[in-house]
Design an enzyme around this catalytic site. Structure first.
Site, PDB file in Angstrom:
ATOM      1  N   SER A  53      41.874  74.327  24.798  1.00 52.45           N
ATOM      2  CA  SER A  53      41.758  73.413  23.660  1.00 52.45           C
ATOM      3  C   SER A  53      42.566  73.848  22.447  1.00 52.45           C
ATOM      4  O   SER A  53      42.687  73.097  21.498  1.00 52.45           O
ATOM      5  CB  SER A  53      40.287  73.274  23.242  1.00 52.45           C
ATOM      6  OG  SER A  53      39.590  72.497  24.165  1.00 52.45           O
ATOM      7  N   HIS A  54      43.090  75.049  22.432  1.00 56.56           N
ATOM      8  CA  HIS A  54      43.753  75.546  21.219  1.00 56.56           C
ATOM      9  C   HIS A  54      45.204  75.918  21.481  1.00 56.56           C
ATOM     10  O   HIS A  54      45.482  76.872  22.189  1.00 56.56           O
ATOM     11  CB  HIS A  54      42.976  76.731  20.645  1.00 56.56           C
ATOM     12  CG  HIS A  54      41.589  76.346  20.248  1.00 56.56           C
ATOM     13  ND1 HIS A  54      40.495  76.667  20.994  1.00 56.56           N
ATOM     14  CD2 HIS A  54      41.138  75.576  19.236  1.00 56.56           C
ATOM     15  CE1 HIS A  54      39.414  76.142  20.420  1.00 56.56           C
ATOM     16  NE2 HIS A  54      39.783  75.479  19.361  1.00 56.56           N
ATOM     17  N   ASP A 229      33.868  67.734  24.927  1.00 57.45           N
ATOM     18  CA  ASP A 229      35.214  68.085  25.375  1.00 57.45           C
ATOM     19  C   ASP A 229      35.169  69.424  26.107  1.00 57.45           C
ATOM     20  O   ASP A 229      34.096  69.982  26.349  1.00 57.45           O
ATOM     21  CB  ASP A 229      36.183  68.111  24.199  1.00 57.45           C
ATOM     22  CG  ASP A 229      35.927  69.273  23.239  1.00 57.45           C
ATOM     23  OD1 ASP A 229      34.774  69.741  23.192  1.00 57.45           O
ATOM     24  OD2 ASP A 229      36.871  69.698  22.543  1.00 57.45           O
ATOM     25  N   ASP A 231      35.833  72.600  25.393  1.00 57.95           N
ATOM     26  CA  ASP A 231      35.226  73.801  24.807  1.00 57.95           C
ATOM     27  C   ASP A 231      33.970  73.477  23.999  1.00 57.95           C
ATOM     28  O   ASP A 231      33.458  74.314  23.275  1.00 57.95           O
ATOM     29  CB  ASP A 231      36.235  74.582  23.967  1.00 57.95           C
ATOM     30  CG  ASP A 231      36.678  73.835  22.712  1.00 57.95           C
ATOM     31  OD1 ASP A 231      36.684  72.591  22.732  1.00 57.95           O
ATOM     32  OD2 ASP A 231      37.023  74.490  21.706  1.00 57.95           O
ATOM     33  N   ASP A 233      33.214  71.635  21.402  1.00 58.49           N
ATOM     34  CA  ASP A 233      33.089  71.504  19.948  1.00 58.49           C
ATOM     35  C   ASP A 233      33.193  70.045  19.492  1.00 58.49           C
ATOM     36  O   ASP A 233      32.836  69.727  18.360  1.00 58.49           O
ATOM     37  CB  ASP A 233      34.087  72.395  19.204  1.00 58.49           C
ATOM     38  CG  ASP A 233      35.546  72.068  19.481  1.00 58.49           C
ATOM     39  OD1 ASP A 233      35.827  71.239  20.365  1.00 58.49           O
ATOM     40  OD2 ASP A 233      36.421  72.661  18.814  1.00 58.49           O
ATOM     41  N   ARG A 234      33.663  69.151  20.358  1.00 59.77           N
ATOM     42  CA  ARG A 234      33.746  67.737  19.969  1.00 59.77           C
ATOM     43  C   ARG A 234      32.733  66.910  20.770  1.00 59.77           C
ATOM     44  O   ARG A 234      32.191  67.361  21.776  1.00 59.77           O
ATOM     45  CB  ARG A 234      35.165  67.204  20.158  1.00 59.77           C
ATOM     46  CG  ARG A 234      36.133  67.881  19.199  1.00 59.77           C
ATOM     47  CD  ARG A 234      37.519  67.258  19.208  1.00 59.77           C
ATOM     48  NE  ARG A 234      38.156  67.366  20.500  1.00 59.77           N
ATOM     49  CZ  ARG A 234      38.707  66.339  21.164  1.00 59.77           C
ATOM     50  NH1 ARG A 234      38.670  65.123  20.651  1.00 59.77           N
ATOM     51  NH2 ARG A 234      39.273  66.535  22.325  1.00 59.77           N
ATOM     52  N   LYS A 329      33.238  72.976  14.449  1.00 56.79           N
ATOM     53  CA  LYS A 329      32.561  71.733  14.802  1.00 56.79           C
ATOM     54  C   LYS A 329      31.708  72.016  16.028  1.00 56.79           C
ATOM     55  O   LYS A 329      31.968  72.963  16.762  1.00 56.79           O
ATOM     56  CB  LYS A 329      33.560  70.609  15.038  1.00 56.79           C
ATOM     57  CG  LYS A 329      34.773  70.937  15.878  1.00 56.79           C
ATOM     58  CD  LYS A 329      35.778  69.794  15.807  1.00 56.79           C
ATOM     59  CE  LYS A 329      37.085  70.160  16.472  1.00 56.79           C
ATOM     60  NZ  LYS A 329      38.081  70.696  15.546  1.00 56.79           N
TER      61      LYS A 329
END
Length: 513
Positions: A53-54, A229, A231, A233-234, A329
């Site tokens: 994700s990053h 999502d 990881d 966080d969303r 988040k």
């Protein structure tokens, strides 16, 4: 390993904590940094998160590295810039030989002697600290009572991401939901071949189950649905045959937090949203007399406000919602927040024959109280970078005379409100005084509507132009219109005002959200 921070003495790292099976969500990492103490009282000084994700890297773009600081939040640019500078001068790095094998599938400590003395690798339960934190925030008993009602049905889709490692523990073990409520909750390295983005396009199975698919799947959809999502966080929030926009979601959580969530019972310190997110949260903040902040895109801006005790709840239009319990988040937090609101609204309806207050009821009541922000986003991907810059320069130039802009606006659409102001968004951080410039071009209308244009990725691969279109409607009799119909005049204006097709050669966006 030695930790080096500017202005601080270097000292060896003597212990590494690893989540069991290396499955730690991004929010859980933040919680572990902030909440966990070792047997000797030690705290983590930071964390590495390896996640797709990053800033994905590697041959198949499925590997990214992120560093979180002592406050549990992402490293600021002042740190990442220094790390980058070091990558340009580093000549070699030592690799430890003959390390003992560490069983990451079992909780326990593996110790060995390093050049600086004893070194420990501690494997811990990935969910313990996070679950403990969630139980300190929400009334689990109230949520459990809601989930136990035969009238309330629920579905959670982890899209084969890391949220699956937490879903069973929280929703089934702690809250008593049925196992059948969990969808795609086995974490998989390839996300089961899918794309773990919690939106109406990629969470197809959940969308169909919630009655929002193109074809009728048969049977009555659940009352409440949510997705995560990769990881965790969303999040995406759904009701029965009903989609909740991320902008509405954060506004509704803020409007109901004090009554529905024990953590906020003494009040909210303030609320914040990213600039492209709809102004639904602004209206709530004004009505409840809350401190309000509009920040550039990037969670670090929220983190600064939270560290200074200025913000309790925040969110962004790209399906990110959170609070000051951590510095990331938090997708599961958002789901529990919605469950708490549903439990609060249905206190007297769970038993007996009374009809439950639904997700749709809550959203429509919110619109009736605060007005509705019809909202859409158009993404134009891989646009020629030069042409994209020309389009943005054209929009900035137009802003030099608001009367002239309004002549053009009325010439395109007489049924659109006049432009009240226009600018290129700039943010001065109230905490550290840093200034972020060129964060997007805004046209703000007299009726509270907005057009926002943002440019990203202007490298050799082409640029992405993001166009955010928001129509505010405070007439309660008009808040039930179809979004497409309500937004049509502003969409038409945005495309003609920006000369989108003329500059980009595109007659339609790549993606509409």
């Amino acid at each position: 390993p030695v930790r080096k921070f500017p202005g601080r003495p270097t000292r060896p790292v003597r212990r590494v904590w690893v989540g069991k099976n290396t499955l730690l969500s991004t929010p859980a990492v933040s919680a572990v940094i902030r909440e966990r103490s070792g047997a000797d009282g030690s705290k983590a000084t930071g964390a590495f998160i390896l996640t797709a994700s990053h800033n994905p890297g590697g041959p198949t773009e499925d590997f990214g590295i992120k560093y979180n600081m002592e406050n549990g939040g992402p490293a600021p640019e002042s740190i990442t810039d220094k790390i980058y500078e070091n990558t340009k001068t580093i000549k070699e790095y030592p690799i430890a030989q003959d390390l003992p094998n560490v069983d990451i599938s079992a909780v326990g400590v593996t110790s060995f002697e390093g050049p600086e003395g004893k070194f420990d690798v501690e494997v811990f339960d990935s969910a313990d600290d996070y679950v403990k934190l969630m139980k300190s925030i929400f009334d689990f008993e109230a949520i459990r009572k809601l989930l136990s009602s035969p009238k309330f049905t629920f579905c959670y889709d982890a899209l084969h991401g890391v949220a699956g490692a937490y879903a069973h523990r929280i929703f089934v073990e702690e809250l008593g939901a049925q196992e059948s409520a969990l969808l795609n909750c086995t974490p998989k390295e390839d996300f089961g071949g899918g794309h773990p983005d919690p939106n109406l396009t990629y969470a197809k199975e959940l969308v169909a189950r919630m009655g929002l698919g193109k074809s009728d799947t048969g049977g009555e959809p659940p009352e409440f649905g949510a997705a995560a999502d990769g990881d965790a966080d969303r999040n995406m929030i759904l009701g029965k045959r009903f989609f909740v926009t991320p902008s509405d979601s954060v506004a509704i959580i803020a409007a109901n937090a004090i009554g529905a969530i024990p953590y906020f019972s003494s009040g909210l310190k303030g609320v914040a949203r990213s600039m492209p997110t709809s102004a639904a949260l602004d209206v709530v903040a004004k009505s409840l007399n809350l401190k309000f902040f509009e920040v550039p895109t990037g969670w670090k801006f929220f983190g600064n406000l939270m560290d200074a005790g200025m913000c309790s709840v925040c969110g962004e239009e790209s399906f990110g919602t959170g609070s000051d319990h951590i510095r990331e988040k938090d997708g599961i937090w958002a789901v529990l927040a919605w469950m708490s609101i549903l439990a609060h609204k249905n206190k007297g309806n769970i038993d007996g024959n009374a009809k439950l207050v639904s997700v749709e009821d809550i959203v429509r009541q919110h619109w009736a109280t605060y007005g509705r922000h019809y909202y859409t986003r158009y993404d134009y991907e891989n646009v020629d970078a030069g042409k994209a810059k020309e389009l943005m320069e054209h929009l900035v130039k137009l802003q030099s005379s608001i009367p002239e802009v309004n002549k053009i606006v009325k010439g395109i659409r007489s049924d659109v409100a006049s432009v009240a102001s226009a600018d290129e968004f700039e943010y001065k951080d109230p905490v550290d005084g840093s200034i972020s410039k060129h964060q997007g071009i805004r046209y703000l209308f007299e009726d509270g509507s907005r057009l926002v244009f943002r440019l990203s990725g202007t490298g050799s691969e082409g640029a992405t132009i993001r166009l955010y279109i928001e129509q505010y409607e405070k007439d309660a009799s008009k808040t039930g219109r179809e979004s497409q119909e309500a937004l049509s005049p502003l969409v038409d204006l945005a495309l003609k005002l920006s000369k989108m097709e003329e500059f980009t050669g595109r007659s339609a966006p790549t993606v509409i959200t």
